[in-house]
Design an enzyme around this catalytic site. Structure first.
Site, short mmCIF file in Angstrom:
data_model
loop_
_atom_site.label_atom_id
_atom_site.label_comp_id
_atom_site.label_asym_id
_atom_site.label_seq_id
_atom_site.Cartn_x
_atom_site.Cartn_y
_atom_site.Cartn_z
N GLY A 39 -2.47 3.48 4.76
CA GLY A 39 -3.26 4.18 3.08
C GLY A 39 -3.18 5.14 1.73
O GLY A 39 -3.24 5.77 1.86
N TYR A 64 -9.53 8.31 -6.92
CA TYR A 64 -8.54 7.64 -7.66
C TYR A 64 -8.96 6.86 -9.08
O TYR A 64 -9.02 6.45 -9.88
CB TYR A 64 -8.71 5.73 -6.93
CG TYR A 64 -8.62 5.96 -5.11
CD1 TYR A 64 -6.53 6.56 -5.65
CD2 TYR A 64 -8.89 6.04 -4.35
CE1 TYR A 64 -5.69 7.04 -3.78
CE2 TYR A 64 -8.32 6.42 -3.17
CZ TYR A 64 -7.09 6.64 -3.27
OH TYR A 64 -5.90 7.16 -1.60
N HIS A 91 -12.68 7.73 2.69
CA HIS A 91 -12.46 6.79 3.92
C HIS A 91 -12.30 7.38 5.26
O HIS A 91 -12.32 8.34 5.27
CB HIS A 91 -11.18 6.22 3.69
CG HIS A 91 -10.66 5.64 2.37
ND1 HIS A 91 -10.79 6.32 1.36
CD2 HIS A 91 -11.33 3.51 2.47
CE1 HIS A 91 -10.63 4.77 -0.03
NE2 HIS A 91 -10.57 3.43 1.24
N ASP A 109 1.06 -0.94 0.29
CA ASP A 109 0.04 0.23 -0.29
C ASP A 109 0.74 1.09 -0.18
O ASP A 109 0.73 2.02 -0.38
CB ASP A 109 -0.80 -0.09 1.14
CG ASP A 109 -2.39 -0.65 1.54
OD1 ASP A 109 -2.33 -1.07 0.14
OD2 ASP A 109 -2.93 -0.44 2.51
N ASP A 156 -13.95 12.39 2.78
CA ASP A 156 -13.41 11.24 2.32
C ASP A 156 -14.35 10.35 2.56
O ASP A 156 -14.16 9.89 3.27
CB ASP A 156 -11.20 10.92 2.62
CG ASP A 156 -10.95 10.11 1.36
OD1 ASP A 156 -11.11 8.76 1.41
OD2 ASP A 156 -10.16 10.33 0.82
N ASP A 175 -12.91 10.04 -3.38
CA ASP A 175 -12.89 9.06 -3.88
C ASP A 175 -14.10 8.73 -2.89
O ASP A 175 -14.50 8.02 -3.27
CB ASP A 175 -12.13 7.93 -3.14
CG ASP A 175 -11.85 8.59 -1.83
OD1 ASP A 175 -12.35 9.76 -0.92
OD2 ASP A 175 -10.90 7.25 -1.23
N HIS A 194 -4.64 9.31 6.62
CA HIS A 194 -4.47 8.18 7.29
C HIS A 194 -2.95 7.86 8.12
O HIS A 194 -2.91 7.07 8.86
CB HIS A 194 -4.63 6.75 5.87
CG HIS A 194 -5.51 6.73 5.83
ND1 HIS A 194 -6.82 6.66 6.33
CD2 HIS A 194 -5.97 6.93 4.18
CE1 HIS A 194 -8.20 6.53 5.55
NE2 HIS A 194 -7.14 6.85 4.59
#
EC number: 3.5.1.98
Length: 430
Positions: free
Chosen positions: A145, A300, A174, A95, A172, A261, A137
């Protein structure tokens, strides 16, 4: 109401030239695409444009452990095979790969957010934008991340020198786990994250029941959502919660992480937001007329990231953009429609009215548990980091100078700045 917002925008062309590796979803090239789209709409003429300084190791170590900073400073793709224990300890690998110019990439995106915070602190602008930032992250001692250094935490630490209370908002897809964790025990930063939760979705944290601890109890707000949330549901929930947060907490400054994202059609995401829905959150936060630091984050499907952050730059400038994308260096990526807007997604919205109602009720209930605007004993304001400039006349010509030092002495002229708003060579006031 301020007569006209002064907007500072940070960009360095080098940030988009690094490569995480084949098949890795993070494509920093999206930052070049965003910048060129901003230029093609001539938004740069309405802002002050700056190239950020590269954050120094001592600045990165304001949050991150010195050994982690030092390791990232010296590791290269050619030497990483010698450090398998350290790679595991610092969570570097699939990652978060080690790639060419990794440390410089981190210095640029972190430097942009730190510079943005300092300009806000010094009241040199009302809104500061760093689309390269928002890497939420990263932890104190490890990467996570796709994030290596947590520029948001570094920027917030800077803002805390001048502001008793900082509000952090994260849209986001996430959970903003690194920022929440950094300030989990304090009431001086309230973190509010809207994110997908459940189904083992990364990073797996961010339950509505996670609200902070000790002095930070109830100062972490999590809004866990399911797949397919659409514009109407998301923006209604966002506005209700953020309005109540601002009224209760009374922040002196807001940091807004605009991870793209959460848009429909993202390669890693699972929400159904249109660009208009995403941008409506930015518009709403801007209306509070508080000093505002805006960053990027995830995203992404890179042509949609560029569309989104360009539209949101327009929102921050109170500028409506025509839907037809003007000619620019990356125009081919926007084929075949060459349009700015994207349709909503067609994923089923699994967020029922009763589910959203329950989440909203729990969040508002938690907000009622905190005292209005915690007071803080303000100390003397610590200085911005002073790092002396090099005096070229005094340097010993026989002494070896490392590459980073040489880079600092070179003024680059290969980026596009124009007219009165070209402040690139004048960063002394930051």
């Amino acid at each position: 109401m301020r007569s006209k917002d002064r907007i500072s925008y940070f960009y360095d062309g080098d940030v988009g030239s690094v490569y995480f590796g084949p098949n890795h979803p993070m494509k920093p090239h999206r930052l070049c695409m965003t910048h060129h789209l901003v230029l093609s709409y001539e938004l740069h003429k309405k802002m002050e444009i700056y190239r950020p300084h590269k954050a120094y190791p001592v600045e990165l170590a304001q949050f991150h452990s010195a050994d982690y900073v030092e390791f990232l400073h010296r590791i290269t793709p050619d030497t990483q095979h010698l450090f398998s224990n350290e790679l595991a300890r610092y969570n570097l690998g699939e990652d978060c790969p080690v790639f060419e110019n990794l440390f410089e990439f981190c210095q640029i995106y972190a430097g942009g957010t730190i510079d943005a915070a300092r300009r806000l602190n010094n009241q040199l602008c009302d809104i500061a934008i760093n689309w390269a930032g928002g890497l939420h992250h990263a932890k104190k001692c490890e990467a996570s991340g796709f994030c290596y250094f947590n520029d948001l935490v570094l920027g917030i630490l800077e803002l805390l020198k001048h502001h008793a209370r900082v509000l952090y908002i994260d849209i986001d897809v996430h959970h903003g786990d690194g920022v929440e964790e950094a300030f989990y025990f304090t009431d001086r930063v309230m973190t509010v994250s809207f994110h997908k939760y459940g189904d083992n979705f990364f990073p797996g944290t961010g339950d509505v029941k996670d609200t902070g601890e000790r002095e930070g109890k109830f100062y972490a707000i999590n809004v866990p959502l399911k797949n397919g949330i659409d514009d109407a549901s998301f923006t209604r929930l966002f506005k209700t919660i953020i309005a109540k947060v601002v009224e209760t907490y009374q922040p002196g400054v807001i940091v807004l992480q605009c991870g793209a994202d959460s848009l429909a059609g993202d390669r890693l995401g699972c929400f159904s937001l249109s660009i208009d829905g995403h941008a409506e959150c930015v518009r709403f936060v801007k209306k509070f007329n508080l000093p505002l630091l805006v960053t990027g984050g995830g995203g992404y499907t890179k042509e949609n990231v560029a569309r989104c952050w360009t539209v949101e730059t327009g929102v921050l400038l109170d500028t409506e953009l025509p839907n037809e994308i003007p000619e620019n260096e990356y125009i081919k990526y926007f084929a075949p429609e060459y349009s700015l807007k994207i349709p909503n997604g067609d994923i089923e919205n699994l967020n029922s009215k009763s589910y959203i109602g329950t989440i909203k009720m729990q969040v508002l209930e938690n907000l009622r548990c905190i005292q209005h605007a915690p007071s803080v004993q303000m100390q003397e304001v610590p200085p911005d980091f002073y790092i002396p400039d090099f005096d070229e006349d005094e340097q010993n010509p026989d002494e070896r100078v490392d590459q980073h030092t040489r880079d600092r002495q070179i003024q680059r002229n290969d980026e596009y700045y124009e007219g009165d708003n070209d402040n690139d060579q004048n960063m002394d006031d930051v």
